[in-house]
Design an enzyme around this catalytic site. Sequence first.
Site, PDB file in Angstrom:
ATOM      1  N   SER A   1       0.602  34.041  43.154  1.00 10.69           N
ATOM      2  CA  SER A   1       0.299  33.157  44.274  1.00 10.69           C
ATOM      3  C   SER A   1      -0.284  33.928  45.462  1.00 10.69           C
ATOM      4  O   SER A   1      -1.244  34.659  45.287  1.00 10.69           O
ATOM      5  CB  SER A   1       1.582  32.405  44.639  1.00 10.69           C
ATOM      6  OG  SER A   1       1.251  31.207  45.240  1.00 10.69           O
TER       7      SER A   1
ATOM      8  N   LYS B   1      -3.287  36.874  45.413  1.00 11.76           N
ATOM      9  CA  LYS B   1      -4.453  37.102  46.283  1.00 11.76           C
ATOM     10  C   LYS B   1      -4.392  38.575  46.712  1.00 11.76           C
ATOM     11  O   LYS B   1      -5.381  39.294  46.744  1.00 11.76           O
ATOM     12  CB  LYS B   1      -4.392  36.199  47.527  1.00 11.76           C
ATOM     13  CG  LYS B   1      -4.153  34.689  47.246  1.00 11.76           C
ATOM     14  CD  LYS B   1      -4.121  33.872  48.539  1.00 11.76           C
ATOM     15  CE  LYS B   1      -3.263  32.605  48.516  1.00 11.76           C
ATOM     16  NZ  LYS B   1      -3.585  31.561  47.607  1.00 11.76           N
TER      17      LYS B   1
ATOM     18  N   TRP C   1      -3.316  22.510  42.555  1.00 13.75           N
ATOM     19  CA  TRP C   1      -3.501  22.961  43.944  1.00 13.75           C
ATOM     20  C   TRP C   1      -4.250  24.298  43.985  1.00 13.75           C
ATOM     21  O   TRP C   1      -5.036  24.570  44.888  1.00 13.75           O
ATOM     22  CB  TRP C   1      -2.106  23.083  44.570  1.00 13.75           C
ATOM     23  CG  TRP C   1      -2.001  23.544  45.980  1.00 13.75           C
ATOM     24  CD1 TRP C   1      -1.335  24.644  46.422  1.00 13.75           C
ATOM     25  CD2 TRP C   1      -2.518  22.896  47.155  1.00 13.75           C
ATOM     26  NE1 TRP C   1      -1.412  24.733  47.791  1.00 13.75           N
ATOM     27  CE2 TRP C   1      -2.131  23.679  48.273  1.00 13.75           C
ATOM     28  CE3 TRP C   1      -3.274  21.739  47.375  1.00 13.75           C
ATOM     29  CZ2 TRP C   1      -2.478  23.336  49.578  1.00 13.75           C
ATOM     30  CZ3 TRP C   1      -3.617  21.411  48.685  1.00 13.75           C
ATOM     31  CH2 TRP C   1      -3.225  22.202  49.757  1.00 13.75           C
TER      32      TRP C   1
ATOM     33  N   HIS D   1       3.366  26.003  38.800  1.00  9.94           N
ATOM     34  CA  HIS D   1       3.126  27.201  39.602  1.00  9.94           C
ATOM     35  C   HIS D   1       4.346  28.116  39.501  1.00  9.94           C
ATOM     36  O   HIS D   1       5.386  27.836  40.101  1.00  9.94           O
ATOM     37  CB  HIS D   1       2.925  26.709  41.040  1.00  9.94           C
ATOM     38  CG  HIS D   1       2.518  27.756  42.009  1.00  9.94           C
ATOM     39  ND1 HIS D   1       1.255  28.297  42.031  1.00  9.94           N
ATOM     40  CD2 HIS D   1       3.192  28.361  43.022  1.00  9.94           C
ATOM     41  CE1 HIS D   1       1.177  29.172  43.007  1.00  9.94           C
ATOM     42  NE2 HIS D   1       2.337  29.234  43.626  1.00  9.94           N
TER      43      HIS D   1
HETATM   44  C1  GTR Z   1       1.157  27.831  49.154  1.00  7.41           C
HETATM   45  C2  GTR Z   1      -0.268  28.164  49.478  1.00  7.41           C
HETATM   46  C3  GTR Z   1      -0.933  28.792  48.296  1.00  7.41           C
HETATM   47  C4  GTR Z   1      -0.069  29.820  47.599  1.00  7.41           C
HETATM   48  C5  GTR Z   1       1.403  29.515  47.644  1.00  7.41           C
HETATM   49  C6  GTR Z   1       2.352  30.677  47.359  1.00  7.41           C
HETATM   50  O1  GTR Z   1       1.813  27.230  50.216  1.00  7.41           O
HETATM   51  O2  GTR Z   1      -0.911  26.971  49.821  1.00  7.41           O
HETATM   52  O3  GTR Z   1      -2.177  29.334  48.683  1.00  7.41           O
HETATM   53  O4  GTR Z   1      -0.311  31.083  48.077  1.00  7.41           O
HETATM   54  O5  GTR Z   1       1.802  29.029  48.867  1.00  7.41           O
HETATM   55  O6  GTR Z   1       2.109  31.811  47.727  1.00  7.41           O
HETATM   56  O7  GTR Z   1       3.409  30.404  46.800  1.00  7.41           O
END
Ligand code: GTR
Length: 433
Positions: free
Chosen positions: A259, A263, A350, A414
Amino acid sequence: MLTDPLTTDAQDANYDESKIPAYTLPDPLTFNDGSTVASSDDWETRRSEIVQLFKDHVFGAMPARSPETQRVVFKIFSESSIAFRVDPDDLESELVEAKLKEFDIVLGVDGSGKEHRIRMLLVLPGNDTTNTPVFLGYNFQGNHTVHSSKKISLSKVWNRDRECATALESTRGSKSSRWPLGLIVSKGYGVATVYYGDVDPDFDDEFQNGVHPLYPELQGREDNWTSIGAWAWGLSRMVDFFESIPDVDGSRVAVFGHSRLGKTSLWAGATDNRFRVVISNNSGCGGAALARRQIGETVKRINTVFPHWFCLQHKSYNDSVHEMPVDHHMLLAAIAPRPVYVASAQGDQWADPKGEFLAAFHASPVYRMLGLKGLGIAIDTDSENVESVQAPKMPVLGKRIGDRVGYHIREGKHDITRYDWEQFLSFSSRFLR
Ligand code: GTR
């Protein structure tokens, strides 16, 4: 009742492919001056241009790398032995021996008197291994969440009230499903992890805490040093640390992240070519996903909710992503010729799984130019069917594809699962052995 902004935003976001505006991707194989990257001899120059574009327009500047002034001092905090089941859900599965080591690492800048302390948990296969290849990645809630062992110290974590306090005993091992240590160690790899908030707490405080005060000159500018920039920089300092201890082979480090930390792993991989393999899991917007698709999470939304992740200049593209001189296939390409892996989850729309896959696809011509195989999807350049060239079919669920650029999409939400790890391990084995 309070509404969670993420849930409402995620529900209201566009998920309709037919609403994606037409876009043209910038070409990783064209120099900024418009000339073509003709051969592999040109690649390092073009790669530096791409990294610089991402510094200027997306993630911000980084402290210059200077081994003379950047000190990494450490001391062992604890050392113990442990045994893991290869599959903790199967009590018949093999029991593997491992060593747990905790290090306090001090990051400092010589002459400035400033320093910052982080704690690393290092899990090593066997009882006495040296030169181990490792998987390095941050955890979200403290080192003690990766396994239930009481031998791991409770992290000090930043809570929602933005206070730093020792984590609760009840959170021990709470994220162990994301860390199949027995499986990883049984293959001969180590695992190194640090709580990401140790390097920079994840909230917008205008860069007052974490490692940011070490380099105040990097603030107050359009390409300011961001939180993702700080986390990526921290990962590089951990490689400095590996280079100074016998336990780990600093030239065989696979950096991974999930997540926002996916990045981060991509940005670390692009900025530091000591990472031999780079892995991102469900990294989405700002990670592997193409920004120009504007589906699921968008540049505007991420810049608004997480202003500290990206630099000021990045905010100027909130309503004009097509004007960014880069898109995220170039973040993957900036890792070439080293291998990069992108993992998606079908239930994580998402993060735009299709955009993550297309970025891997559009990074692949760079590998091809270098005489390597990227994702390895054959492209029929003579084809009159432009659609099939520009929009390859999504791979089937649960089947890994690719060569130097690896990809899979699995069922589910996720998260990081054992399946994801099985893919990371088998993809990486060719490069870490
Ligand atoms: C969310 C965000 C994503 C992702 C995620 C995470 O809120 O929108 O870009 O990075 O968090 O890191 O779990």
